[in-house]
Design a protein around this motif. Structure first.
Motif, PDB file in Angstrom:
ATOM      1  N   SER A 151      33.222  13.602  47.472  1.00 26.32           N
ATOM      2  CA  SER A 151      33.044  13.177  48.867  1.00 26.32           C
ATOM      3  C   SER A 151      34.032  12.058  49.181  1.00 26.32           C
ATOM      4  N   ARG A 152      34.323  11.877  50.453  1.00 22.42           N
ATOM      5  CA  ARG A 152      35.309  10.871  50.837  1.00 22.42           C
ATOM      6  C   ARG A 152      34.787   9.441  50.680  1.00 22.42           C
ATOM      7  N   ASP A 153      33.479   9.272  50.618  1.00 21.65           N
ATOM      8  CA  ASP A 153      32.939   7.923  50.469  1.00 21.65           C
ATOM      9  C   ASP A 153      32.425   7.650  49.054  1.00 21.65           C
ATOM     10  N   ASN A 154      32.766   8.513  48.102  1.00 21.57           N
ATOM     11  CA  ASN A 154      32.371   8.277  46.718  1.00 21.57           C
ATOM     12  C   ASN A 154      33.097   7.042  46.168  1.00 21.57           C
ATOM     13  N   PRO A 155      32.437   6.221  45.348  1.00 23.51           N
ATOM     14  CA  PRO A 155      33.089   5.021  44.802  1.00 23.51           C
ATOM     15  C   PRO A 155      34.364   5.305  44.016  1.00 23.51           C
ATOM     16  N   TYR A 156      34.501   6.540  43.520  1.00 25.51           N
ATOM     17  CA  TYR A 156      35.690   6.893  42.747  1.00 25.51           C
ATOM     18  C   TYR A 156      36.787   7.528  43.606  1.00 25.51           C
ATOM     19  N   ARG A 157      36.573   7.590  44.895  1.00 24.81           N
ATOM     20  CA  ARG A 157      37.557   8.253  45.759  1.00 24.81           C
ATOM     21  C   ARG A 157      38.945   7.648  45.587  1.00 24.81           C
ATOM     22  N   ASP A 158      39.024   6.326  45.553  1.00 21.40           N
ATOM     23  CA  ASP A 158      40.315   5.655  45.490  1.00 21.40           C
ATOM     24  C   ASP A 158      40.871   5.527  44.065  1.00 21.40           C
ATOM     25  N   TYR A 159      40.278   6.237  43.132  1.00 21.52           N
ATOM     26  CA  TYR A 159      40.879   6.308  41.800  1.00 21.52           C
ATOM     27  C   TYR A 159      42.092   7.237  41.801  1.00 21.52           C
ATOM     28  N   TYR A 160      42.239   8.016  42.861  1.00 19.02           N
ATOM     29  CA  TYR A 160      43.342   8.984  42.972  1.00 19.02           C
ATOM     30  C   TYR A 160      43.972   8.867  44.361  1.00 19.02           C
ATOM     31  N   HIS A 161      45.045   9.597  44.569  1.00 19.45           N
ATOM     32  CA  HIS A 161      45.776   9.565  45.839  1.00 19.45           C
ATOM     33  C   HIS A 161      45.353  10.763  46.697  1.00 19.45           C
ATOM     34  N   TRP A 162      44.775  10.481  47.864  1.00 20.43           N
ATOM     35  CA  TRP A 162      44.295  11.539  48.769  1.00 20.43           C
ATOM     36  C   TRP A 162      44.975  11.444  50.126  1.00 20.43           C
ATOM     37  N   TRP A 163      45.177  12.590  50.735  1.00 23.11           N
ATOM     38  CA  TRP A 163      45.747  12.679  52.086  1.00 23.11           C
ATOM     39  C   TRP A 163      44.819  13.562  52.925  1.00 23.11           C
ATOM     40  N   ASP A 187      42.460  20.559  48.544  1.00 22.96           N
ATOM     41  CA  ASP A 187      41.121  20.696  47.977  1.00 22.96           C
ATOM     42  C   ASP A 187      40.135  20.842  49.134  1.00 22.96           C
ATOM     43  N   SER A 188      39.498  21.995  49.222  1.00 24.59           N
ATOM     44  CA  SER A 188      38.662  22.305  50.384  1.00 24.59           C
ATOM     45  C   SER A 188      37.358  21.518  50.412  1.00 24.59           C
ATOM     46  N   LEU A 189      36.914  20.990  49.281  1.00 25.64           N
ATOM     47  CA  LEU A 189      35.621  20.321  49.219  1.00 25.64           C
ATOM     48  C   LEU A 189      35.537  19.151  50.200  1.00 25.64           C
ATOM     49  N   THR A 190      36.631  18.387  50.308  1.00 26.65           N
ATOM     50  CA  THR A 190      36.657  17.282  51.281  1.00 26.65           C
ATOM     51  C   THR A 190      37.788  17.445  52.293  1.00 26.65           C
ATOM     52  N   ASN A 191      38.356  18.647  52.368  1.00 27.46           N
ATOM     53  CA  ASN A 191      39.410  18.934  53.340  1.00 27.46           C
ATOM     54  C   ASN A 191      40.540  17.904  53.235  1.00 27.46           C
ATOM     55  N   ALA A 192      41.090  17.805  52.032  1.00 25.68           N
ATOM     56  CA  ALA A 192      42.134  16.809  51.778  1.00 25.68           C
ATOM     57  C   ALA A 192      43.050  17.302  50.662  1.00 25.68           C
ATOM     58  N   TYR A 193      44.202  16.635  50.554  1.00 31.91           N
ATOM     59  CA  TYR A 193      45.174  16.940  49.514  1.00 31.91           C
ATOM     60  C   TYR A 193      45.182  15.804  48.489  1.00 31.91           C
ATOM     61  N   TYR A 194      45.351  16.158  47.203  1.00 32.40           N
ATOM     62  CA  TYR A 194      45.545  15.115  46.186  1.00 32.40           C
ATOM     63  C   TYR A 194      46.936  15.258  45.587  1.00 32.40           C
ATOM     64  N   LEU A 195      47.443  14.144  45.078  1.00 36.83           N
ATOM     65  CA  LEU A 195      48.827  14.061  44.594  1.00 36.83           C
ATOM     66  C   LEU A 195      48.883  14.319  43.089  1.00 36.83           C
ATOM     67  N   HIS A 196      49.854  15.138  42.681  1.00 41.38           N
ATOM     68  CA  HIS A 196      50.078  15.373  41.247  1.00 41.38           C
ATOM     69  C   HIS A 196      51.573  15.528  41.013  1.00 41.38           C
ATOM     70  N   TYR A 197      52.198  14.554  40.361  1.00 34.62           N
ATOM     71  CA  TYR A 197      53.620  14.650  40.062  1.00 34.62           C
ATOM     72  C   TYR A 197      53.906  15.718  39.007  1.00 34.62           C
TER      73      TYR A 197
END
Length: 582
Positions: A151-163, A187-197
């Motif tokens: 979820s977007r408000d999970n405490p671990y949300r900012d452990y990764y890069h989301w758009w 990622d459809s679960l929260t309708n967002a993209y995560y970054l992976h180099y």
């Protein structure tokens, strides 16, 4: 049989210790300040890819008990440290470089009890253990990421890069391993993209979040408290990101290091890591990559920076291309890096690792005629240069590239996704496969060749990656019983380096840079001077000894003979000689 060849190897070492010209080490060390002498500068690092080293249970995958079984062999090499590729719990999308639990051992490799036994066995033999720490990214199966994507408000949300998707497509970023080349994964679960180099299974951690940093420091302290002697930080030069995600110019991926490496914040993270971890333990620290330029590298490793111990730069190892390389470029690159770090900072010296094809196939000549002598030449180079040498498992034997003819034979995610990307973009696939056959990382990951029995003695089961067909001729057991083998030459070189501080701390000076086939240099410390002559050629060649000082002793030679007069040395194909100079 194992005890017999090991005792023979020890006997060889004992004889070499008696006859080697290695008697002036204390005198040499007097030529340098005591504070400049560090164990990690004097280390000879042996890199073990655990998946491919030795399988103890017949499942086709190397494991910790397999390493334990071969610790006497590792000791016999004369190396003083082992760098172990990741052994943490992982779904293995990238062979352990996608970690799902940093405090546990991958089930295929064994248990934490196995790890403790292995580390204790190394320490009992005077061998230090350096662990790979993979914290630019984690696995997408790590609990942090599972929470982050929930979820977007999970405490671990900012452990990764989301758009967020409602902002539109994120600014393009290049992925090194993705088949589509796009580093943003929807990622459809929260309708967002995560970054992976790297691969989509390897989401990048958000190092601007202090909670992430503290998590990592705690992980490192966990392993340091267990007794680990050092850390190699995988891909860490990419850890800092500009989270405003500015648009990069078209084609930036051709020079992505300029945009990905050493971004603002990285040095603050490393200083904080040093304060939290490195300063509290007598551990070695090295980060994969040395930035974009010499300034970046110095800022990573100069002593007054309080960041890392040594740089691990790729410019040298990137020189060989398909169909060969230019020796003049090799001389230029290794010389300029040495000169740049002659007075401050410290370098790693390496020609191969788990991300490269085999050393002798890239730098030497892996034909039957010249494989052994050119492998000896390359090990002579590695172990006579200033900097901490990193020797990759199997290179002490002269192991070569394997010959694959189908993409179905490859296991490496970079090869598989790269093939799909090339196919999608309409590349010449025949040429692609030819280049892949030469350069693939799987070349450097084939099982260790222990003997001439089934699967080269690596496993009773089907190996996870095929054994090279040349194992009947090229293996530890056979080379151990041959005094002139690549293996026993490697042992001679480790003895020579350990007993001659001039080869560790001495000044390096390139000699006759214009010579078309000979790489020649001197190492000088106080009154001690050695001349290294390496003929990178299939042809005989001459080298004029119009130098300060005269050769007094042949310290090591990868042939049995040397044609030398007062002023000239005639070198045979791939001949490597070290001469002590008066």
């Amino acid at each position: 049989m194992g005890q017999t060849w090991f005792k023979y190897g020890v006997c060889i070492l004992a004889v070499l210790l008696v006859v080697s010209a290695c008697k002036d080490s204390s005198k040499q060390k007097e030529a340098m300040p005591a504070q400049d002498q560090k164990w990690w500068k004097e280390a000879i690092v042996y890199q073990i890819y655990p998946r491919s080293f030795k399988d103890s249970d017949g499942d086709g995958v190397g494991d910790l008990q397999g390493i334990i079984q071969k610790l006497d062999y590792v000791q016999s090499l004369g190396v003083t440290a082992v760098w172990l590729n990741p052994i943490y719990t992982s779904p293995n999308a990238d062979n352990g470089y996608d970690v799902s639990d940093y405090r546990n051992i991958m089930e295929e490799f064994g248990t934490m009890e196995d790890f403790d036994q292995m580390m204790d066995g190394m320490h009992q033999r005077g061998i230090k253990l350096v662990m790979d720490i993979v914290v630019n990214h984690s696995s997408n199966e790590h609990e942090w990421f599972k929470q982050s994507r929930s979820s977007r408000d999970n405490p671990y949300r900012d452990y990764y890069h989301w758009w967020p998707a409602e902002k539109g497509n994120p600014p393009y970023r290049y992925s090194l391993f993705d088949a589509k080349g796009d580093a943003w994964q929807y990622d459809s679960l929260t309708n967002a993209y995560y970054l992976h180099y790297f691969a989509k299974q390897q989401p990048d951690l958000n190092w601007s979040n202090p909670k992430v940093r503290q998590e990592v420091y705690d992980i490192m302290k966990f392993w340091a408290d267990k007794g680990v002697d050092g850390f190699r930080l995988d891909a860490f030069q990419f850890a800092a990101k500009d989270t405003t995600y500015p648009k990069f110019p078209d084609g930036f991926e051709k020079d992505f290091i300029q945009y990905y490496a050493m971004q603002d914040g990285l040095h603050e993270y490393l200083k904080e890591m040093n304060q939290a971890v490195f300063s509290k333990y007598d551990v070695m620290s090295v980060s994969e990559g040395a930035g974009r330029n010499f300034e970046d590298a110095h800022e990573l490793v100069d002593q007054d920076r309080n960041e890392l111990n040594m740089a691990y730069a790729f410019e040298g190892v990137d020189i060989p291309k398909y169909k060969g390389y230019d020796l003049a470029t090799m001389k230029e690159v290794f010389t300029k890096w040495d000169q740049e770090f002659a007075h401050d900072g410290w370098l790693s010296i390496f020609l191969a690792n788990h991300d490269q094809a085999r050393m002798v196939s890239r730098w030497g000549n892996d034909s039957e005629a010249y494989r052994d002598v050119s492998a000896k030449l390359l090990n002579t180079f590695l172990l006579s240069m200033r900097g901490t040498p990193y020797c990759y498992y199997g290179d002490e034997l002269g192991m070569t590239n394997i010959d694959f003819d189908s993409i179905s034979q490859y296991q490496d995610i970079a090869a598989i996704n790269g093939y799909q990307k090339a196919l999608d973009e309409g590349e010449d696939m025949e040429l692609f496969m030819e280049l892949l056959n030469f350069s693939s990382r799987d070349n450097g990951r084939t099982p260790m060749q222990w003997d001439a029995t089934k699967n080269a003695g690596f496993s009773e089961g089907d190996p996870w990656l095929p054994v090279n067909e040349n194992y009947m001729e090229l293996n530890v057991e056979k080379e151990n019983s041959n005094e002139n083998s690549v293996l026993n030459h490697f042992r001679k070189m480790t003895i020579l380096r350990k007993e001659n501080p001039v080869l560790v701390y001495g000044d390096y000076q390139l000699v006759v840079p214009e010579h078309p086939t000979v790489y020649a240099y001197t190492r000088t410390l106080g009154d001690e001077k050695m001349l290294v002559l390496l003929n990178f050629s299939e042809e005989d060649t001459t080298f004029d000894l119009n130098l300060d000082g005269n050769p007094s002793t042949v310290v090591i030679n990868n042939y049995t003979d040397l044609d030398i007069t007062d002023k000239t040395v005639r070198l045979l194909p791939y001949q490597a000689v070290i001469l002590k100079m008066d």
